[in-house]
Write a protein that holds these residues in place. Structure first.
Motif, PDB file in Angstrom:
ATOM      1  N   GLN A 156      51.718  33.241  45.606  1.00 36.99           N
ATOM      2  CA  GLN A 156      51.311  33.548  44.207  1.00 36.99           C
ATOM      3  C   GLN A 156      50.909  32.215  43.505  1.00 36.99           C
ATOM      4  OE1 GLN A 156      55.169  35.153  43.059  1.00 36.99           O
ATOM      5  NE2 GLN A 156      56.146  33.169  42.861  1.00 36.99           N
ATOM      6  N   TRP A 157      51.073  31.160  44.123  1.00 36.68           N
ATOM      7  CA  TRP A 157      50.431  30.022  43.425  1.00 36.68           C
ATOM      8  C   TRP A 157      48.846  29.802  43.911  1.00 36.68           C
ATOM      9  CZ3 TRP A 157      53.353  28.315  39.503  1.00 36.68           C
ATOM     10  CH2 TRP A 157      54.624  28.582  39.538  1.00 36.68           C
ATOM     11  N   TYR A 158      48.642  30.564  44.713  1.00 40.13           N
ATOM     12  CA  TYR A 158      47.254  30.041  45.379  1.00 40.13           C
ATOM     13  C   TYR A 158      45.939  31.159  44.847  1.00 40.13           C
ATOM     14  CZ  TYR A 158      49.899  26.884  48.079  1.00 40.13           C
ATOM     15  OH  TYR A 158      50.658  25.988  48.388  1.00 40.13           O
ATOM     16  N   GLU A 160      43.086  31.368  45.786  1.00 40.51           N
ATOM     17  CA  GLU A 160      42.356  31.803  47.194  1.00 40.51           C
ATOM     18  C   GLU A 160      42.797  33.110  47.676  1.00 40.51           C
ATOM     19  OE1 GLU A 160      42.445  27.339  46.999  1.00 40.51           O
ATOM     20  OE2 GLU A 160      43.811  28.917  46.807  1.00 40.51           O
ATOM     21  N   ALA A 161      44.275  33.048  47.898  1.00 42.79           N
ATOM     22  CA  ALA A 161      44.921  34.237  48.568  1.00 42.79           C
ATOM     23  C   ALA A 161      44.738  35.682  47.487  1.00 42.79           C
ATOM     24  CB  ALA A 161      46.460  34.160  48.444  1.00 42.79           C
ATOM     25  N   ALA A 162      44.642  35.542  46.193  1.00 41.90           N
ATOM     26  CA  ALA A 162      44.538  36.545  45.486  1.00 41.90           C
ATOM     27  C   ALA A 162      42.918  36.997  45.473  1.00 41.90           C
ATOM     28  CB  ALA A 162      44.796  36.286  43.799  1.00 41.90           C
ATOM     29  N   ARG A 163      42.142  36.078  45.538  1.00 41.94           N
ATOM     30  CA  ARG A 163      40.921  36.249  45.714  1.00 41.94           C
ATOM     31  C   ARG A 163      40.341  37.146  46.809  1.00 41.94           C
ATOM     32  NH1 ARG A 163      37.763  36.444  41.611  1.00 41.94           N
ATOM     33  NH2 ARG A 163      37.176  34.437  41.245  1.00 41.94           N
ATOM     34  N   LEU A 164      40.729  36.420  48.067  1.00 36.65           N
ATOM     35  CA  LEU A 164      40.327  37.197  49.207  1.00 36.65           C
ATOM     36  C   LEU A 164      40.924  38.559  49.315  1.00 36.65           C
ATOM     37  CD1 LEU A 164      40.779  34.176  51.536  1.00 36.65           C
ATOM     38  CD2 LEU A 164      38.995  35.390  51.090  1.00 36.65           C
ATOM     39  N   MET A 165      42.060  38.806  48.883  1.00 35.09           N
ATOM     40  CA  MET A 165      42.642  40.120  48.803  1.00 35.09           C
ATOM     41  C   MET A 165      41.822  40.968  47.841  1.00 35.09           C
ATOM     42  SD  MET A 165      45.425  40.946  50.410  1.00 35.09           S
ATOM     43  CE  MET A 165      46.894  40.501  51.161  1.00 35.09           C
ATOM     44  N   ALA A 166      41.417  40.608  46.617  1.00 32.42           N
ATOM     45  CA  ALA A 166      40.297  41.291  45.923  1.00 32.42           C
ATOM     46  C   ALA A 166      38.938  41.598  46.468  1.00 32.42           C
ATOM     47  CB  ALA A 166      40.157  40.570  44.549  1.00 32.42           C
ATOM     48  N   LEU A 167      38.526  40.660  47.078  1.00 34.03           N
ATOM     49  CA  LEU A 167      37.274  40.731  47.785  1.00 34.03           C
ATOM     50  C   LEU A 167      37.331  41.514  49.078  1.00 34.03           C
ATOM     51  CD1 LEU A 167      35.822  37.079  47.896  1.00 34.03           C
ATOM     52  CD2 LEU A 167      35.206  38.846  46.500  1.00 34.03           C
ATOM     53  N   SER A 168      38.428  41.756  49.617  1.00 34.34           N
ATOM     54  CA  SER A 168      38.666  42.848  50.616  1.00 34.34           C
ATOM     55  C   SER A 168      38.931  44.232  50.158  1.00 34.34           C
ATOM     56  CB  SER A 168      39.991  42.389  51.492  1.00 34.34           C
ATOM     57  OG  SER A 168      39.595  41.245  52.293  1.00 34.34           O
ATOM     58  N   GLY A 169      38.790  44.342  48.854  1.00 30.06           N
ATOM     59  CA  GLY A 169      38.994  45.663  48.223  1.00 30.06           C
ATOM     60  C   GLY A 169      40.572  46.148  47.712  1.00 30.06           C
ATOM     61  N   ALA A 170      41.349  45.263  47.729  1.00 31.23           N
ATOM     62  CA  ALA A 170      42.589  45.517  47.087  1.00 31.23           C
ATOM     63  C   ALA A 170      42.625  46.230  45.558  1.00 31.23           C
ATOM     64  CB  ALA A 170      43.293  44.442  46.814  1.00 31.23           C
ATOM     65  N   ASP A 171      43.240  47.300  45.436  1.00 30.17           N
ATOM     66  CA  ASP A 171      43.358  48.130  44.229  1.00 30.17           C
ATOM     67  C   ASP A 171      44.244  47.388  43.059  1.00 30.17           C
ATOM     68  OD1 ASP A 171      41.450  50.098  44.609  1.00 30.17           O
ATOM     69  OD2 ASP A 171      43.003  51.021  46.026  1.00 30.17           O
ATOM     70  N   ILE A 198      54.522  32.754  35.575  1.00 31.70           N
ATOM     71  CA  ILE A 198      53.977  33.764  34.867  1.00 31.70           C
ATOM     72  C   ILE A 198      52.387  33.721  34.710  1.00 31.70           C
ATOM     73  CG2 ILE A 198      54.009  35.194  32.777  1.00 31.70           C
ATOM     74  CD1 ILE A 198      57.418  34.775  32.662  1.00 31.70           C
ATOM     75  N   ILE A 199      52.187  32.557  34.244  1.00 31.52           N
ATOM     76  CA  ILE A 199      50.499  32.179  33.767  1.00 31.52           C
ATOM     77  C   ILE A 199      49.826  32.391  34.917  1.00 31.52           C
ATOM     78  CG2 ILE A 199      49.108  30.459  33.082  1.00 31.52           C
ATOM     79  CD1 ILE A 199      51.322  29.630  30.996  1.00 31.52           C
ATOM     80  N   SER A 200      50.392  31.886  36.012  1.00 34.54           N
ATOM     81  CA  SER A 200      49.424  31.828  37.406  1.00 34.54           C
ATOM     82  C   SER A 200      49.206  33.383  37.843  1.00 34.54           C
ATOM     83  CB  SER A 200      50.345  31.088  38.453  1.00 34.54           C
ATOM     84  OG  SER A 200      50.335  29.710  38.095  1.00 34.54           O
ATOM     85  N   GLN A 201      50.112  34.047  37.746  1.00 34.23           N
ATOM     86  CA  GLN A 201      49.974  35.428  38.202  1.00 34.23           C
ATOM     87  C   GLN A 201      49.163  36.237  37.372  1.00 34.23           C
ATOM     88  OE1 GLN A 201      53.493  36.899  40.979  1.00 34.23           O
ATOM     89  NE2 GLN A 201      54.394  35.201  39.251  1.00 34.23           N
TER      90      GLN A 201
END
Length: 294
Positions: A156-158, A160-171, A198-201
């Motif tokens: 949750q601190w990264y 890049e992980a959130a972005r790659l999930m988003a770019l792969s179509g996560a809802d 909390i802020i990071s997420q």
């Protein structure tokens, strides 16, 4: 509107695994009775958070996937016709273990799994001793409710992980979590740590235009070695909308079941007014794959 009625189960755990499982069974049934379609559990929910020490005997807690927990929660998912996000200690092979989230579909089948990619190694969080970094990448899990971008705790601190999930179509993004305070930290330091979490997420929600669900454990768990004063898990499980707005939030002391409506269609409208994906300079990001730019 694509609304998913979602339950976040924030639980304190005991040393007795069967007691923890019975509590989860009761909470999942209670959430389903309130109309929940998606039920999210905290990180490593079957047991105490065992990573406070390094002990080879603890590997006996690990299980295969499929295995006893996927069978148990799969039966429950099928009976209640809900999708359940679990978090398990996976035994992949002798000497090879992962921290793995498994999503059970509403028919009881395994929709998919995610192996935790970022593994911490800090006092009271000796996860590198137990877990091999994941090798499944950042791929959303397709379910009858949508594509779930499941990540785990330290992930949750990264961004890049959130972005790659988003770019792969996560809802939506989902973070089963086990994080808390060491008792010798000052009150100010404790507040800074929780606020940063909390802020990071919330930032991941804003940057990607997606709802975020974070489910943390709660309660005190002692350090068996006595090297530290144990962990007071800070709870504060929450869900936000795609602009980082709080939809629901638990406290930091008690077990809670939060029920919240997640509107997946808001992501489309938010991304139209804040088109961050459109304006990304993908031609200029090559250095992001370096450890450090000298």
């Amino acid at each position: 509107m694509r609304i998913i009625k979602t339950a976040l189960i924030q639980q304190s755990n005991s040393p007795t695994i069967e007691t923890n499982l019975q509590k989860l069974d009761h909470s999942i049934r209670q959430a389903a009775s309130q109309g929940a379609q998606l039920i999210v559990l905290q990180e490593l929910h079957n047991s105490l958070y065992f990573c406070q020490t390094e002990d080879t005997q603890i590997f006996d807690l690990a299980e295969t996937i499929p295995g006893p927990s996927t069978h148990r929660f799969g039966q429950l998912a099928a009976e209640l016709k809900v999708v359940i996000v679990t978090s398990l200690f996976e035994k992949r092979a002798p000497g090879l273990y992962h921290n793995t989230a498994v999503v059970l579909e509403a028919d009881g089948s395994i929709a998919g799994k995610y192996r935790k990619m970022h593994i911490p190694d800090d006092p009271a969080y000796y996860e590198k001793f137990y877990f091999t970094p994941g090798d499944l990448g950042f791929q959303p899990i397709q379910t009858s409710l949508g594509k779930l971008g499941v990540l785990v705790c330290w992930d949750q601190w990264y961004p890049e992980a959130a972005r790659l999930m988003a770019l792969s179509g996560a809802d939506l993004l989902i973070y089963p979590t086990a994080i808390g305070w060491e008792s010798t930290d000052s009150s100010d330091e404790k507040k800074r740590q929780k606020d940063a979490w909390i802020i990071s997420q919330r930032g991941h929600a804003v940057a990607n235009g997606l709802p975020v669900i974070a489910v943390n454990r709660v309660g005190y768990e002692p350090d068996p070695s006595g090297a530290t004063n144990g962990i007071q898990f800070w709870g504060n499980s929450f869900a936000t909308g795609p602009q980082g707005e709080f939809l629901t939030q638990a406290g930091n002391e008690n077990e809670e079941i939060l029920i919240v409506d997640i509107d997946l269609e808001r992501s489309e409208s938010v991304r139209r007014i804040w088109p961050f994906l459109r304006d990304r300079r993908i031609d200029a990001y090559n250095n992001i794959v370096k450890r450090f730019i000298d």
